[in-house]
Motif scaffolding. Sequence first.
Motif, PDB file in Angstrom:
ATOM      1  N   ARG A  40       0.817  -1.210   0.000  1.00  0.00           N
ATOM      2  CA  ARG A  40       0.000   0.000   0.000  1.00  0.00           C
ATOM      3  C   ARG A  40       0.857   1.270   0.000  1.00  0.00           C
ATOM      4  NH1 ARG A  40      -5.084  -0.985   0.401  1.00  0.00           N
ATOM      5  NH2 ARG A  40      -5.680   1.043   1.221  1.00  0.00           N
ATOM      6  N   ARG A  41       1.888   1.249  -0.812  1.00  0.00           N
ATOM      7  CA  ARG A  41       2.733   2.422  -0.981  1.00  0.00           C
ATOM      8  C   ARG A  41       2.118   3.360  -2.020  1.00  0.00           C
ATOM      9  NH1 ARG A  41       7.701   2.018   1.669  1.00  0.00           N
ATOM     10  NH2 ARG A  41       7.390   0.441   3.291  1.00  0.00           N
ATOM     11  N   ARG A  42       2.583   4.598  -2.047  1.00  0.00           N
ATOM     12  CA  ARG A  42       2.113   5.603  -3.008  1.00  0.00           C
ATOM     13  C   ARG A  42       3.327   6.220  -3.702  1.00  0.00           C
ATOM     14  NH1 ARG A  42      -0.563   7.235   1.714  1.00  0.00           N
ATOM     15  NH2 ARG A  42       0.673   9.140   1.794  1.00  0.00           N
ATOM     16  N   THR A  43       3.232   6.373  -5.020  1.00  0.00           N
ATOM     17  CA  THR A  43       4.359   6.933  -5.781  1.00  0.00           C
ATOM     18  C   THR A  43       3.862   7.858  -6.871  1.00  0.00           C
ATOM     19  OG1 THR A  43       5.792   5.011  -5.369  1.00  0.00           O
ATOM     20  CG2 THR A  43       6.323   6.372  -7.282  1.00  0.00           C
ATOM     21  N   VAL A  44       4.558   8.976  -7.039  1.00  0.00           N
ATOM     22  CA  VAL A  44       4.360   9.889  -8.168  1.00  0.00           C
ATOM     23  C   VAL A  44       5.643   9.901  -8.989  1.00  0.00           C
ATOM     24  CG1 VAL A  44       4.153  12.311  -8.844  1.00  0.00           C
ATOM     25  CG2 VAL A  44       2.655  11.387  -7.075  1.00  0.00           C
ATOM     26  N   ARG A  61       7.216   3.226 -21.778  1.00  0.00           N
ATOM     27  CA  ARG A  61       8.019   2.080 -21.345  1.00  0.00           C
ATOM     28  C   ARG A  61       7.682   1.693 -19.903  1.00  0.00           C
ATOM     29  NH1 ARG A  61       8.413   0.288 -26.073  1.00  0.00           N
ATOM     30  NH2 ARG A  61      10.037   1.159 -27.402  1.00  0.00           N
ATOM     31  N   ILE A  62       7.294   2.673 -19.099  1.00  0.00           N
ATOM     32  CA  ILE A  62       6.902   2.375 -17.713  1.00  0.00           C
ATOM     33  C   ILE A  62       5.517   1.727 -17.690  1.00  0.00           C
ATOM     34  CG2 ILE A  62       6.372   3.381 -15.462  1.00  0.00           C
ATOM     35  CD1 ILE A  62       8.474   5.546 -16.099  1.00  0.00           C
ATOM     36  N   THR A  63       4.568   2.332 -18.399  1.00  0.00           N
ATOM     37  CA  THR A  63       3.192   1.824 -18.342  1.00  0.00           C
ATOM     38  C   THR A  63       3.065   0.452 -19.006  1.00  0.00           C
ATOM     39  OG1 THR A  63       2.594   3.055 -20.355  1.00  0.00           O
ATOM     40  CG2 THR A  63       2.163   4.120 -18.236  1.00  0.00           C
ATOM     41  N   ALA A  71      -2.468   1.862 -11.368  1.00  0.00           N
ATOM     42  CA  ALA A  71      -1.639   2.986 -11.823  1.00  0.00           C
ATOM     43  C   ALA A  71      -2.473   3.862 -12.750  1.00  0.00           C
ATOM     44  CB  ALA A  71      -0.391   2.479 -12.544  1.00  0.00           C
ATOM     45  N   SER A  72      -2.065   5.111 -12.889  1.00  0.00           N
ATOM     46  CA  SER A  72      -2.719   6.043 -13.804  1.00  0.00           C
ATOM     47  C   SER A  72      -1.652   6.932 -14.420  1.00  0.00           C
ATOM     48  CB  SER A  72      -3.759   6.913 -13.083  1.00  0.00           C
ATOM     49  OG  SER A  72      -4.813   6.139 -12.562  1.00  0.00           O
ATOM     50  N   ALA A  73      -1.902   7.357 -15.670  1.00  0.00           N
ATOM     51  CA  ALA A  73      -0.996   8.273 -16.359  1.00  0.00           C
ATOM     52  C   ALA A  73      -1.779   9.510 -16.780  1.00  0.00           C
ATOM     53  CB  ALA A  73      -0.362   7.597 -17.575  1.00  0.00           C
ATOM     54  N   PHE A  74      -1.206  10.669 -16.539  1.00  0.00           N
ATOM     55  CA  PHE A  74      -1.868  11.933 -16.841  1.00  0.00           C
ATOM     56  C   PHE A  74      -0.984  12.761 -17.773  1.00  0.00           C
ATOM     57  CE2 PHE A  74      -3.071  10.693 -12.518  1.00  0.00           C
ATOM     58  CZ  PHE A  74      -4.457  10.653 -12.630  1.00  0.00           C
ATOM     59  N   GLN A  75      -1.574  13.228 -18.862  1.00  0.00           N
ATOM     60  CA  GLN A  75      -0.884  14.178 -19.738  1.00  0.00           C
ATOM     61  C   GLN A  75      -1.412  15.563 -19.390  1.00  0.00           C
ATOM     62  OE1 GLN A  75      -1.628  14.162 -24.076  1.00  0.00           O
ATOM     63  NE2 GLN A  75       0.590  14.062 -24.318  1.00  0.00           N
ATOM     64  N   ILE A  76      -0.557  16.384 -18.818  1.00  0.00           N
ATOM     65  CA  ILE A  76      -0.979  17.693 -18.317  1.00  0.00           C
ATOM     66  C   ILE A  76      -0.896  18.723 -19.438  1.00  0.00           C
ATOM     67  CG2 ILE A  76      -0.573  19.483 -16.616  1.00  0.00           C
ATOM     68  CD1 ILE A  76      -1.582  16.765 -15.505  1.00  0.00           C
ATOM     69  N   LEU A 102       0.336   4.020  -8.206  1.00  0.00           N
ATOM     70  CA  LEU A 102       1.470   4.692  -8.832  1.00  0.00           C
ATOM     71  C   LEU A 102       0.910   5.602  -9.923  1.00  0.00           C
ATOM     72  CD1 LEU A 102       4.758   2.935  -9.915  1.00  0.00           C
ATOM     73  CD2 LEU A 102       3.620   4.534 -11.449  1.00  0.00           C
ATOM     74  N   HIS A 103       1.186   6.903  -9.828  1.00  0.00           N
ATOM     75  CA  HIS A 103       0.667   7.862 -10.814  1.00  0.00           C
ATOM     76  C   HIS A 103       1.822   8.514 -11.568  1.00  0.00           C
ATOM     77  CE1 HIS A 103      -3.615   8.522  -8.981  1.00  0.00           C
ATOM     78  NE2 HIS A 103      -3.339   7.258  -9.236  1.00  0.00           N
TER      79      HIS A 103
END
Length: 259
Positions: A40-44, A61-63, A71-76, A102-103
């Motif tokens: 239950r760790r959290r990572t950005v 390559r990560i996803t 996990a989620s990926a966001f394009q800002i 992991l985000h």
Amino acid sequence: MMFNLADFERGAQFGGEYREELSALQARLRRVQRAHGLHRRRTVILAEGPDEADREGVIRRITEACDMRHASAFQIRAATAEERAHHYLARFWARLPGDGRLHLFDRSWYGRVLGERLDGLAQPLLRRAYDEINEFEAQQTDSGTLLIKLYLHLSAAEQDRRIACRIDDPWEQARLTPDMLRARERRVDHGRAVEEMLAFTHTRWAPWTVIDAGHAPSGQLTALRHVVERLEAVVPSAPPEADPLLIARARAMLADAQG
């Protein structure tokens, strides 16, 4: 800590077998992400750098190796009118990871001190933004979130070569953006802004790692290796302790079914 971007412009190519090394790193990432979720760790993980520096490739390559259920990926992109009506950090709070998640961010809150700075952000607001960002990141790490910050850098010659490739390839022309050309037109100012940003926001709780992205495969592997090593350093490798009463109950149920 002072940064000189010229120190990250060798563009050295990876000397081994790219696919073999990529596969090995992604296998390690799959293992550590499983432990990351169970503990239950959290990572950005955030990636900054010019559009031509292959941020998308690094994140892909990560996803590829991640279980995206956790996990989620966001394009800002540029803030909307509604988002601009709030503090610039407000839109990122809702995107922060919960336990076990992991985000990834393709660009981030650092747009405040890069893009907005080139748009003329007043110096007092710029200085305040550095303090706000450092405090925001300290709040995350104090609550147990791991922050991995990557800056992907290109030499001027390599940046121009990649822009030319996009111009000449009809399938790549749509990827040309006004931000890309603006950064190219103001390359000296942009470079100074980046070096200042790195210096003011490189902290012991959220350090920057600058990646030489001059050779895309090498940059991808370097970034992926750094992410894996950071996660392996903080995520326990042993499984968490299970509830012994629950395990005993499960064993008893199976025994009854077989008897």
